[in-house]
Motif scaffolding. Structure first.
Motif, PDB file in Angstrom:
ATOM      1  N   GLY A  14       0.847  -1.236   0.047  1.00 12.79           N
ATOM      2  CA  GLY A  14       0.006  -0.042  -0.055  1.00 12.79           C
ATOM      3  C   GLY A  14       0.696   1.316  -0.016  1.00 12.79           C
ATOM      4  O   GLY A  14       0.297   2.486   0.246  1.00 12.79           O
ATOM      5  N   ALA A  15       2.157   1.212   0.008  1.00  9.79           N
ATOM      6  CA  ALA A  15       2.937   2.423  -0.092  1.00  9.79           C
ATOM      7  C   ALA A  15       4.165   2.301  -0.828  1.00  9.79           C
ATOM      8  O   ALA A  15       4.602   0.956  -1.227  1.00  9.79           O
ATOM      9  CB  ALA A  15       3.472   2.620   1.418  1.00  9.79           C
ATOM     10  N   SER A  16       4.732   3.285  -1.488  1.00 11.86           N
ATOM     11  CA  SER A  16       5.864   3.059  -2.144  1.00 11.86           C
ATOM     12  C   SER A  16       7.282   2.660  -1.362  1.00 11.86           C
ATOM     13  O   SER A  16       6.944   3.015  -0.081  1.00 11.86           O
ATOM     14  CB  SER A  16       6.162   4.546  -2.945  1.00 11.86           C
ATOM     15  N   ARG A  17       8.244   2.350  -1.923  1.00 13.08           N
ATOM     16  CA  ARG A  17       9.409   1.836  -1.071  1.00 13.08           C
ATOM     17  C   ARG A  17       9.951   3.101  -0.394  1.00 13.08           C
ATOM     18  O   ARG A  17      10.531   3.028   0.529  1.00 13.08           O
ATOM     19  CB  ARG A  17      10.594   1.377  -2.062  1.00 13.08           C
ATOM     20  N   ASN A  18       9.831   4.490  -1.279  1.00 15.89           N
ATOM     21  CA  ASN A  18      10.434   5.351  -0.575  1.00 15.89           C
ATOM     22  C   ASN A  18       9.722   6.001   0.674  1.00 15.89           C
ATOM     23  O   ASN A  18      10.192   6.535   1.678  1.00 15.89           O
ATOM     24  CB  ASN A  18      10.579   6.698  -1.577  1.00 15.89           C
ATOM     25  N   ARG A  25      19.974   6.938   8.903  1.00 15.09           N
ATOM     26  CA  ARG A  25      20.582   7.567   8.143  1.00 15.09           C
ATOM     27  C   ARG A  25      21.165   6.412   6.798  1.00 15.09           C
ATOM     28  O   ARG A  25      20.953   6.673   5.649  1.00 15.09           O
ATOM     29  CB  ARG A  25      22.018   8.179   8.296  1.00 15.09           C
ATOM     30  N   ARG A  26      21.261   5.378   7.169  1.00 11.93           N
ATOM     31  CA  ARG A  26      21.620   4.146   6.528  1.00 11.93           C
ATOM     32  C   ARG A  26      20.433   3.836   5.717  1.00 11.93           C
ATOM     33  O   ARG A  26      20.461   3.423   4.235  1.00 11.93           O
ATOM     34  CB  ARG A  26      22.213   2.896   7.256  1.00 11.93           C
ATOM     35  N   VAL A  27      19.075   3.716   6.306  1.00 15.87           N
ATOM     36  CA  VAL A  27      17.991   3.611   5.585  1.00 15.87           C
ATOM     37  C   VAL A  27      17.898   4.548   4.460  1.00 15.87           C
ATOM     38  O   VAL A  27      17.244   4.162   3.198  1.00 15.87           O
ATOM     39  CB  VAL A  27      16.802   3.604   6.365  1.00 15.87           C
ATOM     40  N   LEU A  57      18.166   6.265  -1.289  1.00 16.04           N
ATOM     41  CA  LEU A  57      18.645   7.089  -2.230  1.00 16.04           C
ATOM     42  C   LEU A  57      19.596   6.507  -3.401  1.00 16.04           C
ATOM     43  O   LEU A  57      19.592   7.152  -4.461  1.00 16.04           O
ATOM     44  CB  LEU A  57      19.547   8.243  -1.632  1.00 16.04           C
ATOM     45  N   ALA A  58      20.355   5.340  -3.103  1.00 16.86           N
ATOM     46  CA  ALA A  58      21.035   4.689  -3.962  1.00 16.86           C
ATOM     47  C   ALA A  58      20.267   4.313  -5.050  1.00 16.86           C
ATOM     48  O   ALA A  58      20.630   4.054  -6.355  1.00 16.86           O
ATOM     49  CB  ALA A  58      21.687   3.560  -3.246  1.00 16.86           C
ATOM     50  N   SER A  59      18.669   3.702  -4.689  1.00 21.41           N
ATOM     51  CA  SER A  59      17.836   3.284  -5.776  1.00 21.41           C
ATOM     52  C   SER A  59      17.060   4.325  -6.464  1.00 21.41           C
ATOM     53  O   SER A  59      16.832   4.263  -7.575  1.00 21.41           O
ATOM     54  CB  SER A  59      17.054   2.377  -5.287  1.00 21.41           C
ATOM     55  N   ASP A  60      17.030   5.580  -5.584  1.00 20.75           N
ATOM     56  CA  ASP A  60      16.104   6.847  -6.429  1.00 20.75           C
ATOM     57  C   ASP A  60      16.910   7.970  -5.960  1.00 20.75           C
ATOM     58  O   ASP A  60      16.288   8.686  -5.183  1.00 20.75           O
ATOM     59  CB  ASP A  60      14.770   6.518  -5.645  1.00 20.75           C
ATOM     60  N   PRO A  61      17.955   8.460  -6.468  1.00 14.92           N
ATOM     61  CA  PRO A  61      18.610   9.639  -5.884  1.00 14.92           C
ATOM     62  C   PRO A  61      17.907  11.024  -6.332  1.00 14.92           C
ATOM     63  O   PRO A  61      18.374  12.175  -5.889  1.00 14.92           O
ATOM     64  CB  PRO A  61      20.080   9.563  -7.015  1.00 14.92           C
ATOM     65  N   ASP A  62      16.740  10.692  -7.073  1.00 16.38           N
ATOM     66  CA  ASP A  62      15.988  12.096  -7.662  1.00 16.38           C
ATOM     67  C   ASP A  62      14.875  12.135  -6.746  1.00 16.38           C
ATOM     68  O   ASP A  62      14.024  13.181  -7.004  1.00 16.38           O
ATOM     69  CB  ASP A  62      15.499  11.908  -8.999  1.00 16.38           C
ATOM     70  N   GLU A  63      14.629  11.554  -5.600  1.00 20.00           N
ATOM     71  CA  GLU A  63      13.482  11.586  -4.656  1.00 20.00           C
ATOM     72  C   GLU A  63      13.804  12.580  -3.471  1.00 20.00           C
ATOM     73  O   GLU A  63      14.633  12.566  -2.628  1.00 20.00           O
ATOM     74  CB  GLU A  63      13.264  10.399  -3.980  1.00 20.00           C
ATOM     75  N   ALA A  64      13.018  13.961  -3.806  1.00 20.92           N
ATOM     76  CA  ALA A  64      13.301  15.012  -2.824  1.00 20.92           C
ATOM     77  C   ALA A  64      13.185  14.811  -1.621  1.00 20.92           C
ATOM     78  O   ALA A  64      13.778  15.207  -0.771  1.00 20.92           O
ATOM     79  CB  ALA A  64      12.360  16.291  -3.435  1.00 20.92           C
ATOM     80  N   ALA A  65      11.882  14.005  -1.202  1.00 22.17           N
ATOM     81  CA  ALA A  65      11.424  13.746   0.230  1.00 22.17           C
ATOM     82  C   ALA A  65      12.712  13.170   0.899  1.00 22.17           C
ATOM     83  O   ALA A  65      12.789  13.369   2.108  1.00 22.17           O
ATOM     84  CB  ALA A  65      10.373  12.913   0.041  1.00 22.17           C
ATOM     85  N   LEU A  66      13.514  12.156   0.270  1.00 24.09           N
ATOM     86  CA  LEU A  66      14.631  11.619   0.722  1.00 24.09           C
ATOM     87  C   LEU A  66      15.752  12.369   1.144  1.00 24.09           C
ATOM     88  O   LEU A  66      16.252  12.226   2.297  1.00 24.09           O
ATOM     89  CB  LEU A  66      15.168  10.374   0.028  1.00 24.09           C
TER      90      LEU A  66
END
Length: 223
Positions: free
Chosen positions: A150-154, A174-176, A181-190
């Motif tokens: 029910g939710a995205s990985r991010n 921080r590690r999480v 971010l290693a999988s989705d570096p363009d996610e602003a929320a991260l």
């Protein structure tokens, strides 16, 4: 009975989410301004991780910011004195060796990083004991189950990071976020969450860089 158990798990997950996100947002001020620094091999290093936090048991990487031209002495000190030392380390990361002395749960250790004649830069950490680590693992499992399908990985990464941070585990939070971010570096929320974690760790310059990246991505995506 099964329905009651499901309701209890759902309520627990909701409480964990609220506590985690509330912790990340609490005390958040205007984003700090990044400080422009000159390139210098004599600039003191800054311990990044683990930094003044508890950590979950398991492999540990010591990280710091410094000059790529410098060589560092990295030392781990316990209540009775030095536990581990490595000289001539290049870069900004050192994995704690598997054949080094085992770290005792509940004991406060100090990381010291120095270059040349500089005074060592320090930060502390403690390894959680097995019982507390098991409780954290159970809470993470409850969160993951509540978001199944029910939710995205991010989104899951954000709430997991928030829960870990609220439990005093800034290093693991921080590690999480970095793994996400290693999988989705363009996610602003991260990047925003990473900035919050750096700010809570007293790393204002890194926080500013993360906030700037989040703002850049939001602006770019809005076009």
């Amino acid at each position: 009975m099964a329905a009651r158990a499901d309701d209890t798990r759902t309520q627990k997950a909701r409480t964990l989410v609220q506590a985690g996100l509330g912790f990340l947002a609490a005390g958040q001020r205007e984003a700090p301004t990044a400080v422009l620094s000159t390139r210098s091999a004599t600039k003191p290093p800054v311990v990044i991780a683990p930094r003044n936090t508890s950590v979950l048991p398991g492999p540990l990487a010591l990280e710091w910011a410094g000059s790529r031209f410098a060589r560092y002495t990295v030392r781990l000190v316990g209540p009775s004195g030095p536990v581990f030392e490595r000289r001539g380390v290049a870069g900004g990361r050192l994995d704690y060796p598997s054949d080094a002395p085992a770290l005792t749960p509940g004991t406060r250790y100090t990381i010291q990083v120095a270059s040349g004649e500089q005074a060592p830069q320090e930060a502390w950490f403690e390894v959680l004991d097995a019982d507390r680590a098991r409780m954290v693992a159970d809470d993470l499992a409850a969160l993951t189950q509540s978001f199944a399908g029910g939710a995205s990985r991010n989104s899951v990464a954000v709430v997991r990071a928030g829960m870990l941070a609220s439990a005093g585990l800034l290093h693991d939070a921080r590690r999480v976020v970095l793994d996400a971010l290693a999988s989705d570096p363009d996610e602003a929320a991260l990047h925003q969450v990473l900035g919050n974690l750096y700010q809570k760790s007293g790393l204002g310059e890194l926080a500013a860089e993360s906030y700037d990246e989040a703002q850049f991505l939001l602006t770019r995506n809005a076009k």
